[in-house]
Write an enzyme that holds these catalytic residues in place. Structure first.
Site, PDB file in Angstrom:
ATOM      1  N   GLN A   1       0.839  -1.213   0.000  1.00 25.58           N
ATOM      2  CA  GLN A   1       0.000   0.000   0.000  1.00 25.58           C
ATOM      3  C   GLN A   1       0.872   1.261   0.000  1.00 25.58           C
ATOM      4  O   GLN A   1       0.557   2.249   0.672  1.00 25.58           O
ATOM      5  CB  GLN A   1      -0.921  -0.012   1.217  1.00 25.58           C
ATOM      6  CG  GLN A   1      -2.143  -0.908   1.054  1.00 25.58           C
ATOM      7  CD  GLN A   1      -3.121  -0.386   0.002  1.00 25.58           C
ATOM      8  OE1 GLN A   1      -3.140   0.799  -0.330  1.00 25.58           O
ATOM      9  NE2 GLN A   1      -3.933  -1.283  -0.528  1.00 25.58           N
ATOM     10  N   SER A   2       1.940   1.265  -0.761  1.00 26.32           N
ATOM     11  CA  SER A   2       2.853   2.409  -0.784  1.00 26.32           C
ATOM     12  C   SER A   2       2.218   3.654  -1.412  1.00 26.32           C
ATOM     13  O   SER A   2       1.744   3.616  -2.551  1.00 26.32           O
ATOM     14  CB  SER A   2       4.099   2.030  -1.592  1.00 26.32           C
ATOM     15  OG  SER A   2       4.881   3.180  -1.882  1.00 26.32           O
TER      16      SER A   2
END
Ligand SMILES: *Cc1c(COP(=O)(O)O)cnc(C)c1O
Length: 333
Positions: free
Chosen positions: A74-75
């Site tokens: 989930q960068s």
């Protein structure tokens, strides 16, 4: 100190607002302001936009047609890089590390991951704990062998080039405060790959602002985090021609709010999300900004900032909320 000497693609929505948080201040008994770097633009915004203005200019100057970067599943950094590459007509290839081991469908496909794909990025995954810098170099070599001009961006955009974005943010914030007669006693922000804190402290020291900066860690233990930030601040100062302006004792981190690990929210993380959402209508994220805010809230309650005016730098990340619906909704009917 003249940032115009460095190549930059002007794309961020700047200056970001500096706002007082009346209801949160009342609740905590400390005057709290917020610097809205969640509003920088680029596919829901966040702190990586400022760094990418300098990094992507370097990529363009080198004639790159493909940027490669890495981050957690989930960068936010990966998503902002994908959006920036789309805007510049470059390819974007992302290496996503499975740092949390979550197998929830929304964590793996929604939130930032969904946006990566909407911006046309290609992705590959790696198991948690992989040597992501080495993985990126190996993938870059494959693309180069196939004739692509590759520019590799380190995780979080955190090198001396990216940190220039937060040198600029330090100038911007202090000048906003100057223009309204606001004396800032303390700045608090989340700190991860270190570029944000390193850039800010370098900028603050370079203009002799004399405002202490506290980074709330999201992953590494305090000593390690401070060392990482200090090392990058030194490189950033060198790049700016003011080597030595940051002292080791200027770099302060607190990693008491990490909990079980990177990307795993704990109860005070979720409380911070609810407090900002319900008192101020502001969205935090479960990985970074809410851990930073949990530190801010706890230290206010413990009296550490009594009588001070504190600026919380909101680094963005709300897109990740949609990968964490299960923990956020737990206990709700
Ligand atoms: C990357 C990130 C941070 C941490 O910034 P670093 O420069 O990596 O230390 C904080 N908040 C959000 C939302 C981020 O995406």
């Amino acid at each position: 100190m003249h940032l115009s000497r460095f190549p930059r693609v002007f794309l961020a929505h700047l200056p970001t607002p500096l706002e007082k948080l009346d209801r949160l201040s009342h609740e905590l008994g400390v005057e709290i302001w917020i610097k809205r770097d969640d509003c920088t633009g680029l596919s829901t915004g966040g702190n990586k936009t400022r760094k990418l203005e300098f990094l992507m200019a370097e990529a363009q100057a080198e004639g790159a047609d493909l940027v490669i970067t890495q981050g957690a599943t989930q960068s936010n950094h990966a998503r902002q890089t994908a959006a920036f590459a789309a805007k510049l007509g470059m390819g974007c290839h992302l290496l996503l590390e499975d740092r949390t081991g979550s197998n929830k469908a929304n964590y793996r496909q929604n939130g930032n991951v969904l946006l990566d794909h909407l911006h046309g990025a290609t992705t590959e995954t790696r198991p948690g704990g992989a040597d992501m810098a080495a993985e990126m170099e190996a993938v870059a070599a494959q693309f180069r062998a196939a004739g692509r001009k590759v520019y590799v961006i380190p995780g979080g955009g955190s090198n001396a080039t990216g940190a220039l974005g937060y040198v600029n943010c330090a100038f911007e914030l202090v000048s906003q405060a100057n223009d309204r007669g606001l004396v800032i006693d303390q700045i608090v922000t989340a700190t991860g790959s270190a570029g944000t804190q390193a850039g800010l402290i370098t900028g603050l020291k370079a203009i002799n602002a004399r405002i202490p900066l506290l980074g709330i860690g999201v992953r590494a233990p305090r000593e390690k985090q401070e060392e990482n930030v200090f090392a990058l601040a030194q490189k950033t100062a060198e790049k700016l021609g003011c080597a030595g302006v940051v002292a080791r004792e200027d770099v302060l981190a607190n990693s008491d709010y990490v909990g079980a690990g990177y990307g795993i929210p704990r109860e005070d993380t979720l409380e911070a999300i609810r407090m900002f959402a319900e008192l101020e209508g502001i969205l935090l994220d479960p990985v970074y900004s809410a851990k930073g805010a949990a530190g801010l809230i706890d230290l206010c309650r413990k009296g550490q900032f009594k009588g001070q005016r504190v600026v919380f730098l909101h680094t963005g990340g709300s897109a990740a909320l949609f990968g964490y619906d299960d923990v956020l909704l737990a206990g709700r009917a």
